[in-house]
Enzyme design. Structure first.
Site, mmCIF file in Angstrom:
data_model
loop_
_atom_site.group_PDB
_atom_site.id
_atom_site.type_symbol
_atom_site.label_atom_id
_atom_site.label_comp_id
_atom_site.label_asym_id
_atom_site.label_seq_id
_atom_site.Cartn_x
_atom_site.Cartn_y
_atom_site.Cartn_z
ATOM 1 N N ASP A 54 0.852 -1.196 0.000
ATOM 2 C CA ASP A 54 0.000 0.000 0.000
ATOM 3 C C ASP A 54 0.883 1.240 0.000
ATOM 4 O O ASP A 54 1.931 1.262 0.649
ATOM 5 C CB ASP A 54 -0.924 0.012 1.224
ATOM 6 C CG ASP A 54 -2.151 0.873 0.981
ATOM 7 O OD1 ASP A 54 -3.262 0.320 0.844
ATOM 8 O OD2 ASP A 54 -1.996 2.125 0.887
ATOM 9 N N THR A 143 -13.994 -2.609 -8.426
ATOM 10 C CA THR A 143 -15.171 -2.452 -9.299
ATOM 11 C C THR A 143 -14.799 -1.508 -10.437
ATOM 12 O O THR A 143 -14.222 -0.442 -10.194
ATOM 13 C CB THR A 143 -16.345 -1.855 -8.493
ATOM 14 O OG1 THR A 143 -16.559 -2.679 -7.346
ATOM 15 C CG2 THR A 143 -17.609 -1.792 -9.325
ATOM 16 N N ARG A 176 -17.681 -8.710 -3.679
ATOM 17 C CA ARG A 176 -19.112 -8.477 -3.430
ATOM 18 C C ARG A 176 -19.437 -8.392 -1.952
ATOM 19 O O ARG A 176 -20.605 -8.383 -1.555
ATOM 20 C CB ARG A 176 -19.926 -9.599 -4.069
ATOM 21 C CG ARG A 176 -19.645 -9.767 -5.528
ATOM 22 C CD ARG A 176 -19.987 -11.158 -5.972
ATOM 23 N NE ARG A 176 -21.257 -11.229 -6.646
ATOM 24 C CZ ARG A 176 -21.861 -12.353 -6.963
ATOM 25 N NH1 ARG A 176 -21.295 -13.499 -6.662
ATOM 26 N NH2 ARG A 176 -23.032 -12.359 -7.575
ATOM 27 N N LYS A 228 -21.342 -7.055 -11.557
ATOM 28 C CA LYS A 228 -21.050 -6.306 -10.319
ATOM 29 C C LYS A 228 -21.831 -4.991 -10.295
ATOM 30 O O LYS A 228 -22.386 -4.591 -9.262
ATOM 31 C CB LYS A 228 -19.538 -6.040 -10.242
ATOM 32 C CG LYS A 228 -19.108 -5.111 -9.139
ATOM 33 C CD LYS A 228 -19.339 -5.672 -7.757
ATOM 34 C CE LYS A 228 -19.271 -4.593 -6.696
ATOM 35 N NZ LYS A 228 -19.548 -5.039 -5.362
ATOM 36 N N ARG A 235 -29.456 -2.390 -5.740
ATOM 37 C CA ARG A 235 -29.623 -1.956 -4.350
ATOM 38 C C ARG A 235 -29.945 -0.468 -4.290
ATOM 39 O O ARG A 235 -30.760 -0.033 -3.478
ATOM 40 C CB ARG A 235 -28.370 -2.289 -3.548
ATOM 41 C CG ARG A 235 -28.206 -3.804 -3.405
ATOM 42 C CD ARG A 235 -26.906 -4.194 -2.758
ATOM 43 N NE ARG A 235 -26.802 -3.717 -1.404
ATOM 44 C CZ ARG A 235 -25.650 -3.481 -0.770
ATOM 45 N NH1 ARG A 235 -24.516 -3.673 -1.387
ATOM 46 N NH2 ARG A 235 -25.645 -3.068 0.461
ATOM 47 N N GLY A 279 -24.520 5.973 1.518
ATOM 48 C CA GLY A 279 -23.096 6.317 1.613
ATOM 49 C C GLY A 279 -22.209 5.134 1.288
ATOM 50 O O GLY A 279 -22.645 4.133 0.733
ATOM 51 N N CYS A 282 -19.145 2.362 -2.489
ATOM 52 C CA CYS A 282 -19.635 1.639 -3.669
ATOM 53 C C CYS A 282 -20.959 2.133 -4.254
ATOM 54 O O CYS A 282 -20.992 2.580 -5.398
ATOM 55 C CB CYS A 282 -19.747 0.157 -3.323
ATOM 56 S SG CYS A 282 -18.158 -0.557 -2.870
ATOM 57 N N LYS A 285 -21.509 5.404 -6.199
ATOM 58 C CA LYS A 285 -20.801 5.670 -7.459
ATOM 59 C C LYS A 285 -20.967 4.578 -8.510
ATOM 60 O O LYS A 285 -20.919 4.856 -9.702
ATOM 61 C CB LYS A 285 -19.313 5.942 -7.212
ATOM 62 C CG LYS A 285 -18.555 4.871 -6.437
ATOM 63 C CD LYS A 285 -17.696 3.964 -7.254
ATOM 64 C CE LYS A 285 -16.973 2.943 -6.415
ATOM 65 N NZ LYS A 285 -16.381 1.871 -7.156
ATOM 66 N N LYS A 346 -22.819 3.869 7.769
ATOM 67 C CA LYS A 346 -23.740 2.803 8.178
ATOM 68 C C LYS A 346 -23.327 2.289 9.551
ATOM 69 O O LYS A 346 -22.251 2.638 10.052
ATOM 70 C CB LYS A 346 -23.781 1.666 7.150
ATOM 71 C CG LYS A 346 -22.486 0.923 6.984
ATOM 72 C CD LYS A 346 -22.682 -0.269 6.069
ATOM 73 C CE LYS A 346 -22.947 -1.498 6.909
ATOM 74 N NZ LYS A 346 -23.049 -2.724 6.146
HETATM 75 N N1 LIG Z 1 -15.551 -1.197 0.494
HETATM 76 C C1 LIG Z 1 -16.257 -2.244 0.140
HETATM 77 O O1 LIG Z 1 -16.914 -2.818 0.955
HETATM 78 C C2 LIG Z 1 -16.260 -2.778 -1.274
HETATM 79 C C3 LIG Z 1 -17.087 -3.855 -1.561
HETATM 80 C C4 LIG Z 1 -17.047 -4.397 -2.846
HETATM 81 C C5 LIG Z 1 -16.214 -3.829 -3.800
HETATM 82 N N2 LIG Z 1 -15.447 -2.745 -3.490
HETATM 83 C C6 LIG Z 1 -14.564 -2.203 -4.519
HETATM 84 O O2 LIG Z 1 -13.234 -2.606 -4.163
HETATM 85 C C7 LIG Z 1 -12.298 -1.581 -4.535
HETATM 86 C C8 LIG Z 1 -11.495 -1.170 -3.315
HETATM 87 O O3 LIG Z 1 -12.358 -0.578 -2.376
HETATM 88 P P1 LIG Z 1 -11.901 -0.307 -0.894
HETATM 89 O O4 LIG Z 1 -13.131 0.073 -0.144
HETATM 90 O O5 LIG Z 1 -11.070 -1.412 -0.383
HETATM 91 O O6 LIG Z 1 -10.968 0.983 -1.111
HETATM 92 P P2 LIG Z 1 -10.009 1.648 -0.024
HETATM 93 O O7 LIG Z 1 -9.898 3.064 -0.372
HETATM 94 O O8 LIG Z 1 -10.462 1.279 1.355
HETATM 95 O O9 LIG Z 1 -8.617 0.898 -0.251
HETATM 96 C C9 LIG Z 1 -7.795 1.099 -1.332
HETATM 97 C C10 LIG Z 1 -6.354 1.048 -0.847
HETATM 98 O O10 LIG Z 1 -5.494 1.034 -1.980
HETATM 99 C C11 LIG Z 1 -4.370 1.829 -1.682
HETATM 100 N N3 LIG Z 1 -3.729 2.227 -2.932
HETATM 101 C C12 LIG Z 1 -4.142 3.160 -3.842
HETATM 102 N N4 LIG Z 1 -3.284 3.210 -4.885
HETATM 103 C C13 LIG Z 1 -2.321 2.310 -4.648
HETATM 104 C C14 LIG Z 1 -1.174 1.902 -5.353
HETATM 105 N N5 LIG Z 1 -0.838 2.453 -6.514
HETATM 106 N N6 LIG Z 1 -0.390 0.938 -4.820
HETATM 107 C C15 LIG Z 1 -0.692 0.391 -3.612
HETATM 108 N N7 LIG Z 1 -1.787 0.737 -2.898
HETATM 109 C C16 LIG Z 1 -2.590 1.685 -3.405
HETATM 110 C C17 LIG Z 1 -4.912 2.986 -0.879
HETATM 111 O O11 LIG Z 1 -3.897 3.631 -0.122
HETATM 112 C C18 LIG Z 1 -5.953 2.259 -0.009
HETATM 113 O O12 LIG Z 1 -5.405 1.831 1.222
HETATM 114 C C19 LIG Z 1 -13.120 -0.452 -5.149
HETATM 115 O O13 LIG Z 1 -13.131 -0.587 -6.532
HETATM 116 C C20 LIG Z 1 -14.513 -0.693 -4.604
HETATM 117 O O14 LIG Z 1 -15.504 -0.167 -5.447
HETATM 118 C C21 LIG Z 1 -15.439 -2.226 -2.246
#
Ligand SMILES: NC(=O)c1ccc[n+]([C@@H]2O[C@H](COP(=O)([O-])OP(=O)(O)OC[C@H]3O[C@@H](n4cnc5c(N)ncnc54)[C@H](O)[C@@H]3O)[C@@H](O)[C@H]2O)c1
Length: 453
Positions: A54, A143, A176, A228, A235, A279, A282, A285, A346
């Site tokens: 990260d 996503t 998911r 996806k 929802r 909020g 996901c 957007k 939430k």
């Molecule tokens: N949050 C959810 O519950 C959820 C559920 C299903 C799908 N998604 C999808 O999953 C994806 C990730 O969501 P998230 O909530 O985990 O995001 P997040 O913002 O919590 O995590 C992303 C992480 O990636 C890191 N990052 C960014 N660029 C980077 C790079 N170049 N190299 C290394 N690390 C890097 C960021 O610092 C961050 O810690 C999104 O596309 C989202 O739509 C999220």
């Protein structure tokens, strides 16, 4: 790629398949956020050697200390087990070249015009591309808008000089899971596996069968991208319907929560809960990924856009409710102390991304005396903030429940109401407080989808 795996024999001969099966394959996860970190920790728990990458050094440091940077059920305990053993975090991307399997799980937001912003994903793919080697399996879980794998991801990864499907394996497997239940859902949910070819899908299937007991559904990448987006759009549209029903019921003097609960006992009805808006990273957007792509083709997705508009209007409706509630006790929103309960988007999470509370606080700040509370969140959006519930609510004219945290559901509301400035009101945007108890304890009750009188 559609259907099953007639090339099973060929797949069996791939060394990576054996390595996955025998847990000898090295895995790296790029992006250790709400999805990446739980996935990395589960893979480590399953016995794989996992390196999490990260760009945020603070996250890396915490993980290596066995501390979860996010509030997610069970993650702290799991990290204590695996951090420093099977799971190591780093900010250095070199670990990509030393891995057999590379997960990319970074954020994919929308920009201020609500168009997909893939800049973060592109940068992550550029990093992976610099270290990509022959024979590796790349799995994208973020996503993405329709067509992104073909139009954006593959060209970037192929800057490595390697060819997707020939030199490296490639899969799109969107996550998911739902926040607060991420660990539980990653190991139980069915999973879509969109492979660039059957071998890629077969290798990913081998790996995911060690992760989840859920069904593994193989599809072509384009269909996986759409699936996806359909899920989260469904929802959003469903919540918009619930919100419209709530607005109607308020005017009619009918309890929408009760009506929806009973309607849902019908075997073919499943309406979500109304609320103060939608909020998280996901749902607010993902529908725009579909809307934007459709617009590009000259198609207007009216229902999906209108649903977004309804849900985006709900924080404004909360303000109307507050105004109306205070007026009913001859108080003015301008001179009142208003306490917002819940900053997270939430219940039982610390996630504040696109939280409706931000919008409500922003609208109240210039006119009212705003206080806010959240048991999990330390960030606030203005006004006076504290993690101490009693301190925040004392002497309030109005309490607004914005998040369905257990702490609010279980709170001794009679005691809280005693400490309010009489007359007082409770505005319950989550319908977690009992209206009758509230009235008996000496506060007027207003809620989303409750009698607006
Ligand atoms: N949050 C959810 O519950 C959820 C559920 C299903 C799908 N998604 C999808 O999953 C994806 C990730 O969501 P998230 O909530 O985990 O995001 P997040 O913002 O919590 O995590 C992303 C992480 O990636 C890191 N990052 C960014 N660029 C980077 C790079 N170049 N190299 C290394 N690390 C890097 C960021 O610092 C961050 O810690 C999104 O596309 C989202 O739509 C999220």
């Amino acid at each position: 790629m559609k259907g099953g795996f007639p090339l099973e024999v060929e797949l069996e001969q791939i060394e990576l398949k054996k390595k996955i099966h025998e847990k000898r394959s090295k895995i790296c996860v790029v992006g250790l956020g709400y999805v990446g970190l739980p996935m990395a920790a589960i893979l480590a728990k399953r016995g794989y050697n996992v390196t999490g990458i990260d760009i945020n050094e603070k996250i890396v440091e915490k993980i290596n200390q066995g501390i979860s940077p996010i509030n997610e059920n069970g993650l702290d305990a799991l990290l204590k087990e695996v951090a420093g053993r099977n799971l190591t975090a780093t900010a250095r991307p070199e670990a990509v070249s030393d891995s057999d399997i590379i997960f990319i799980i970074v954020q994919t937001p929308i920009d201020k015009d609500k168009k997909p912003d893939l800049s973060i994903l592109k940068t992550a793919c550029e990093t992976v591309s610099r270290y990509l080697k022959k024979g590796q399996l790349v799995i994208l879980e973020s996503t993405i808008p329709p067509g992104t794998m073909n139009d954006v991801i593959i060209p970037i990864l192929e800057r490595s000089g390697l060819c997707a499907g020939e030199d490296f394996y490639l899969v799109y497997s969107p996550e998911r899971a739902i926040p607060t239940r991420t660990l539980e859902e990653i190991v139980k949910n069915s999973r879509i596996i969109g492979g660039i070819d059957e071998k890629s899908a077969g290798l990913a299937k081998e790996l995911y069968s060690c992760v989840t007991s859920g069904e593994l559904l193989t599809e072509d990448i384009q269909t996986a991208e759409i699936i996806k987006l359909i899920e989260n759009t469904y929802r959003d549209v469903n919540i918009a319907l619930a919100n419209e029903i709530a607005l109607f019921c308020e005017k009619k003097g009918i309890d929408a929560a009760k009506a929806i609960e009973i309607a849902n006992r019908h075997p073919r009805v499943n309406i979500h809960a109304p609320g103060p808006g939608v909020g998280g990273h996901c749902i607010p957007k993902d529908p725009y990924f579909l809307i934007h792509e459709a617009e590009e083709m000259g198609l207007h997705l009216r229902l999906i856009r209108t649903s977004r508009e309804i849900n985006e209007s709900m924080p404004g409706h909360v303000i109307e409710l507050i105004q109306h509630a205070l007026k009913s006790i001859n108080k003015d929103i301008k001179d009142s102390k208003i306490s917002i309960l819940g900053i997270a988007y939430k219940g039982n999470t610390d996630d504040v991304r696109k939280t409706p509370s931000k919008e409500v606080i922003k609208k109240l700040m210039p006119i009212s005396d705003v206080f806010s509370h959240d048991p999990y969140v330390s960030k606030d959006f203005g006004g006076k903030f504290s993690n101490d519930l009693e301190e925040v609510v004392s002497d309030s004219d109005c309490i607004v429940v914005m998040t369905d945290h257990d702490e609010y559901k279980d709170a001794d509301m009679k005691k809280i109401i005693k400490g309010l400035k009489k007359p007082c009101v409770i505005v319950d945007s989550r319908r977690v407080i009992d209206p009758e108890m509230t009235q008996d304890a000496g506060a007027k009750y207003f809620g989303i989808g409750y009698q607006f009188q």
